[in-house]
Design an enzyme around this catalytic site. Structure first.
Site, PDB file in Angstrom:
ATOM      1  N   TRP A  86      59.918  46.365  31.715  1.00  0.00           N
ATOM      2  CA  TRP A  86      58.658  46.294  32.450  1.00  0.00           C
ATOM      3  C   TRP A  86      58.636  47.288  33.620  1.00  0.00           C
ATOM      4  CZ3 TRP A  86      61.115  42.100  30.259  1.00  0.00           C
ATOM      5  CH2 TRP A  86      60.347  41.250  29.448  1.00  0.00           C
ATOM      6  N   HIS A 146      59.762  38.988  35.116  1.00  0.00           N
ATOM      7  CA  HIS A 146      59.743  40.163  34.236  1.00  0.00           C
ATOM      8  C   HIS A 146      59.936  41.469  34.986  1.00  0.00           C
ATOM      9  CE1 HIS A 146      57.922  37.904  30.549  1.00  0.00           C
ATOM     10  NE2 HIS A 146      59.191  37.642  30.753  1.00  0.00           N
ATOM     11  N   HIS A 179      65.209  29.531  29.702  1.00  0.00           N
ATOM     12  CA  HIS A 179      64.991  28.896  28.388  1.00  0.00           C
ATOM     13  C   HIS A 179      65.706  27.553  28.275  1.00  0.00           C
ATOM     14  CE1 HIS A 179      63.227  32.239  25.642  1.00  0.00           C
ATOM     15  NE2 HIS A 179      62.676  32.236  26.831  1.00  0.00           N
ATOM     16  N   ARG A 224      67.312  34.725  31.869  1.00  0.00           N
ATOM     17  CA  ARG A 224      66.532  34.219  30.733  1.00  0.00           C
ATOM     18  C   ARG A 224      67.187  32.975  30.135  1.00  0.00           C
ATOM     19  NH1 ARG A 224      64.663  36.054  24.977  1.00  0.00           N
ATOM     20  NH2 ARG A 224      62.491  35.395  25.149  1.00  0.00           N
TER      21      ARG A 224
HETATM   22 FE1  CCH Z   1      60.347  36.246  29.705  1.00  0.00          FE
HETATM   23  N1  CCH Z   1      60.472  37.322  27.995  1.00  0.00           N
HETATM   24  N2  CCH Z   1      58.663  35.359  29.030  1.00  0.00           N
HETATM   25  N3  CCH Z   1      60.327  35.056  31.333  1.00  0.00           N
HETATM   26  N4  CCH Z   1      62.107  37.053  30.278  1.00  0.00           N
HETATM   27  C1  CCH Z   1      61.435  38.232  27.666  1.00  0.00           C
HETATM   28  C2  CCH Z   1      62.483  38.641  28.454  1.00  0.00           C
HETATM   29  C3  CCH Z   1      62.765  38.089  29.696  1.00  0.00           C
HETATM   30  C4  CCH Z   1      58.004  35.632  27.871  1.00  0.00           C
HETATM   31  C5  CCH Z   1      58.458  36.447  26.852  1.00  0.00           C
HETATM   32  C6  CCH Z   1      59.597  37.238  26.938  1.00  0.00           C
HETATM   33  C7  CCH Z   1      59.378  34.120  31.632  1.00  0.00           C
HETATM   34  C8  CCH Z   1      58.168  33.934  30.971  1.00  0.00           C
HETATM   35  C9  CCH Z   1      57.861  34.505  29.752  1.00  0.00           C
HETATM   36  C10 CCH Z   1      62.753  36.763  31.461  1.00  0.00           C
HETATM   37  C11 CCH Z   1      62.455  35.748  32.345  1.00  0.00           C
HETATM   38  C12 CCH Z   1      61.331  34.946  32.247  1.00  0.00           C
HETATM   39  C13 CCH Z   1      61.179  38.724  26.351  1.00  0.00           C
HETATM   40  C14 CCH Z   1      62.050  39.729  25.610  1.00  0.00           C
HETATM   41  C15 CCH Z   1      60.037  38.124  25.904  1.00  0.00           C
HETATM   42  C16 CCH Z   1      59.350  38.350  24.574  1.00  0.00           C
HETATM   43  C17 CCH Z   1      63.271  39.044  24.981  1.00  0.00           C
HETATM   44  C18 CCH Z   1      64.158  40.026  24.259  1.00  0.00           C
HETATM   45  O1  CCH Z   1      63.650  40.704  23.347  1.00  0.00           O
HETATM   46  O2  CCH Z   1      65.345  40.116  24.603  1.00  0.00           O
HETATM   47  C19 CCH Z   1      56.738  34.947  27.840  1.00  0.00           C
HETATM   48  C20 CCH Z   1      55.724  34.988  26.726  1.00  0.00           C
HETATM   49  C21 CCH Z   1      56.643  34.261  29.000  1.00  0.00           C
HETATM   50  C22 CCH Z   1      55.467  33.443  29.406  1.00  0.00           C
HETATM   51  O3  CCH Z   1      55.259  33.187  30.567  1.00  0.00           O
HETATM   52  C23 CCH Z   1      59.821  33.345  32.754  1.00  0.00           C
HETATM   53  C24 CCH Z   1      59.055  32.165  33.347  1.00  0.00           C
HETATM   54  C25 CCH Z   1      61.044  33.850  33.141  1.00  0.00           C
HETATM   55  C26 CCH Z   1      61.967  33.403  34.237  1.00  0.00           C
HETATM   56  C27 CCH Z   1      61.559  32.780  35.324  1.00  0.00           C
HETATM   57  C28 CCH Z   1      63.843  37.700  31.644  1.00  0.00           C
HETATM   58  C29 CCH Z   1      64.786  37.785  32.848  1.00  0.00           C
HETATM   59  C30 CCH Z   1      63.846  38.537  30.527  1.00  0.00           C
HETATM   60  C31 CCH Z   1      64.783  39.716  30.236  1.00  0.00           C
HETATM   61  C32 CCH Z   1      65.931  39.292  29.365  1.00  0.00           C
HETATM   62  C33 CCH Z   1      66.888  40.405  29.017  1.00  0.00           C
HETATM   63  O4  CCH Z   1      67.703  40.171  28.115  1.00  0.00           O
HETATM   64  O5  CCH Z   1      66.840  41.483  29.595  1.00  0.00           O
END
Ligand code: CCH
Length: 286
Positions: free
Chosen positions: A178, A162, A38, A34
């Site tokens: 997820w 995700h 970001h 993530r």
């Molecule tokens: Fe995402 N993401 N993401 N995401 N994401 C969250 C967590 C992860 C969105 C929203 C969220 C991508 C696209 C999107 C990861 C990778 C990617 C969370 C929870 C939200 C909300 C954060 C938390 O509470 O810690 C949205 C909206 C989009 C729209 O498309 C993309 C693109 C990627 C990478 C290619 C990953 C990995 C996580 C898990 C992080 C963790 O701390 O476990």
């Protein structure tokens, strides 16, 4: 120009810090993925601002964006690597850590090249609000990802990240994972999205998400509104179906699109040298 850094040694050191028994599901991998995303996902093709170059998230203007809540954990995990390889830029380390984490968690090999700078040009700092808002729908997803230069197929492939990690109520205000094996990269996210009945759930903070109770794992799994939005649009849905059926195709497409994401805003010559490090002058260097 990148100094003489032994990148295969850096990769090994990143791989060996992923195991974190006290943290989340026992791995730093998902939060590192993530962080990589970001750091790059602020890119705007039209104004050529944002992107991984510059590692702007170290500073409050970008790091303090509520969308980046929780990513300090990822940055802290990487500090020992930065201390060991001081010549490696943060921008390179953050992107490489995502690539290494995906591979170590069973995902595809993603091509990665160094050369990013840590210089930040204030005039190129991305404004807040460039990252997606999980409460929204398809128009929003298209606005955000078209701005970076991605198409519908690439949006769906990227969303497959995700499969990894979870939502934290104290970070995004959403809750849960997820899939029930969130430290293993796979196409399960797409399969579950299509095959389970997702029920709307309103959390105590008023946020709406979708849940399914998985009896085998005795765990409630979740989807964000933006995840399920992919099913309500034919152009997105056909890729969800493709990736649910064909794991190899998903891995191949994900590797290509994640590489593209990590490269947004970089201009390289034919040897791979980054040419646009001097257009980020006037900033700080750390
Ligand atoms: Fe995402 N993401 N993401 N995401 N994401 C969250 C967590 C992860 C969105 C929203 C969220 C991508 C696209 C999107 C990861 C990778 C990617 C969370 C929870 C939200 C909300 C954060 C938390 O509470 O810690 C949205 C909206 C989009 C729209 O498309 C993309 C693109 C990627 C990478 C290619 C990953 C990995 C996580 C898990 C992080 C963790 O701390 O476990």
């Amino acid at each position: 120009m990148t100094k003489n850094i032994d990148w295969s040694a850096v990769r090994k050191d990143i791989a060996s810090l992923l195991h974190q028994p006290e943290y989340d599901d026992g791995s730093a991998g998902p939060v590192l993925v993530r962080l990589a995303w970001h750091s790059a996902g602020t890119y705007d093709a039209e104004s050529d601002t944002g992107g991984s170059n510059g590692a702007g998230m170290r500073y409050e203007a970008e790091g303090g964006d509520p969308a980046n809540a929780g990513l300090q954990h990822a940055r802290v995990f990487l500090e020992p690597i930065k201390s060991k390889y001081p010549d490696a830029t943060y921008a390179d380390l953050w992107t490489l850590a995502g690539v290494v984490a995906i591979k170590e968690m069973g995902g595809p090999e993603i091509k990665w090249q160094p050369g990013r700078t840590d210089y930040v040009d204030d005039s190129k700092l991305p404004p807040r609000g460039r990252l997606p808002d999980a409460a929204q729908g398809n128009d929003h997803l298209r606005n955000i990802f078209y701005r970076m230069g991605f198409n519908d197929q690439e949006i769906v492939a990227l969303s497959g990240a995700h499969n990894l990690g979870r939502c934290h109520s104290d970070r995004s205000g959403f809750e849960g994972a997820w899939v029930n094996n969130p430290t293993r990269f796979s196409n399960t996210y797409f399969n579950l999205m299509l095959s389970r009945t997702w029920k709307e759930k309103v959390l105590k903070n008023g946020n709406k998400q979708f849940v399914y109770y998985d009896e085998d794992a005795d765990e409630e799994l979740m989807m964000l509104p933006t995840d399920l939005a992919l099913l309500s649009d034919d152009k997105f849905r056909k890729w969800v179906e493709t990736y649910a059926k064909d794991k190899n195709k998903f891995f191949e497409d994900f590797a290509a699109v994640f590489e593209k994401l990590m490269e947004l805003g970089l201009v390289r010559d034919e040897t791979g040298k980054v040419l646009n490090t001097d257009n980020v002058r006037g900033g700080y260097h750390s």
